[in-house]
Design a protein around this motif. Structure first.
Motif, PDB file in Angstrom:
ATOM      1  N   UNK A  78       1.032  -1.415  -0.674  1.00 41.92           N
ATOM      2  CA  UNK A  78      -0.113   0.309   0.076  1.00 41.92           C
ATOM      3  C   UNK A  78       0.893   0.991  -0.323  1.00 41.92           C
ATOM      4  N   UNK A  79       0.900   2.030  -0.974  1.00 39.41           N
ATOM      5  CA  UNK A  79       1.489   3.570  -0.869  1.00 39.41           C
ATOM      6  C   UNK A  79       1.298   4.271   0.524  1.00 39.41           C
ATOM      7  N   UNK A  80       2.355   4.126   1.349  1.00 40.24           N
ATOM      8  CA  UNK A  80       1.624   5.258   2.116  1.00 40.24           C
ATOM      9  C   UNK A  80       2.132   6.755   2.122  1.00 40.24           C
ATOM     10  N   UNK A  81       3.071   6.919   0.847  1.00 44.77           N
ATOM     11  CA  UNK A  81       3.515   8.236   1.189  1.00 44.77           C
ATOM     12  C   UNK A  81       2.678   9.303   0.487  1.00 44.77           C
ATOM     13  N   UNK A  82       1.459   8.775  -0.567  1.00 42.32           N
ATOM     14  CA  UNK A  82       0.445   9.211  -0.897  1.00 42.32           C
ATOM     15  C   UNK A  82      -1.226   9.519  -0.231  1.00 42.32           C
ATOM     16  N   UNK A  83      -1.052   8.286   0.241  1.00 42.77           N
ATOM     17  CA  UNK A  83      -1.557   8.754   1.820  1.00 42.77           C
ATOM     18  C   UNK A  83      -1.351   9.450   2.470  1.00 42.77           C
ATOM     19  N   UNK A  84      -0.549  10.295   2.851  1.00 47.16           N
ATOM     20  CA  UNK A  84       0.249  10.768   3.455  1.00 47.16           C
ATOM     21  C   UNK A  84       0.347  12.729   2.819  1.00 47.16           C
ATOM     22  N   UNK A  85      -0.382  12.427   2.206  1.00 47.19           N
ATOM     23  CA  UNK A  85      -0.121  14.121   0.947  1.00 47.19           C
ATOM     24  C   UNK A  85      -0.378  15.535   1.460  1.00 47.19           C
ATOM     25  N   UNK A  86      -1.223  14.867   2.298  1.00 49.71           N
ATOM     26  CA  UNK A  86      -1.480  16.425   2.240  1.00 49.71           C
ATOM     27  C   UNK A  86      -0.907  16.596   4.003  1.00 49.71           C
ATOM     28  N   UNK A  87      -0.398  15.599   4.445  1.00 52.28           N
ATOM     29  CA  UNK A  87      -0.229  16.051   5.942  1.00 52.28           C
ATOM     30  C   UNK A  87       2.110  16.323   4.735  1.00 52.28           C
ATOM     31  N   UNK A  88       2.067  16.314   4.449  1.00 47.66           N
ATOM     32  CA  UNK A  88       3.220  16.639   3.397  1.00 47.66           C
ATOM     33  C   UNK A  88       2.845  17.820   3.244  1.00 47.66           C
TER      34      UNK A  88
END
Length: 188
Positions: free
Chosen positions: A141-151
């Motif tokens: 599961x792509x973890x970074x895409x799920x955190x795009x808003x946080x990034x």
């Protein structure tokens, strides 16, 4: 002089590293080098241990897989040690390259270990291909895409990509991709 080298792949393996260090101390290694780094990453402590060894010394490791990642890598290490007149002892195998039998056993065991790893990887690839064919394999599961808003929020606060990666527990490259999406990435 006995020179000990201990390694674990990750920081979560503290108990494994402590056990290796304990065993090396029990064997009376006078100098110890240890690190927590992947076998494929640069290993500064291993390089330092080999550099430290002098003619007549023995480099001691508890297990072969703590030392080398492949037969080729093992050969490189052995060559560097032999050039300096240094023996290698692998405790769990009872192998000591100070003897001709020890050198033979190490080469045979290294070949078997590499063969075993290649078979395991082949089975893994076959399993993944089968699962993909059945539509059951989705990959990680792509973890970074799920955190795009946080990034994006952390970047807006002025944090560097490295700081964002550290805080979120993802790679710096993932942060870069999230902040600079390609047109194909943005569509997903």
């Amino acid at each position: 002089m006995l020179v000990g080298y201990a390694r674990t792949s990750t920081l979560e393996q503290d108990a494994g590293l402590e056990a290796q260090v304990r065993d090396l101390k029990t064997l009376r290694c006078e100098k110890l080098f240890s690190e927590q780094v992947s076998s494929v990453a640069p290993r500064k402590a291993l390089d330092a241990a080999v550099e430290f060894c002098r003619e007549g010394d023995t480099l001691v490791v508890t297990k072969l897989d703590r030392l080398a990642r492949s037969v080729t890598h093992l050969g490189t290490i052995i060559t560097a040690l032999e050039t300096k007149g240094v023996a290698l002892r692998i405790v769990n195998l009872g192998v000591d390259t100070a003897t001709p039998t020890g050198r033979l056993m190490l080469n045979v065991l290294g070949g078997v270990a590499q063969f075993e790893r290649e078979i395991m990887l082949e089975r893994q690839r076959e399993g993944i291909a089968k699962a993909k064919g059945e539509g059951a394999y989705k990959g990680r599961k792509p973890t970074a895409r799920a955190k795009a808003a946080e990034i994006a929020a952390l970047a807006a606060e002025g944090l560097s990509m490295a700081a964002i990666a550290t805080r979120l527990g993802i790679g710096k490259g993932s942060v870069h991709r999230a902040l600079n999406p390609k047109p194909a990435d943005a569509a997903q």
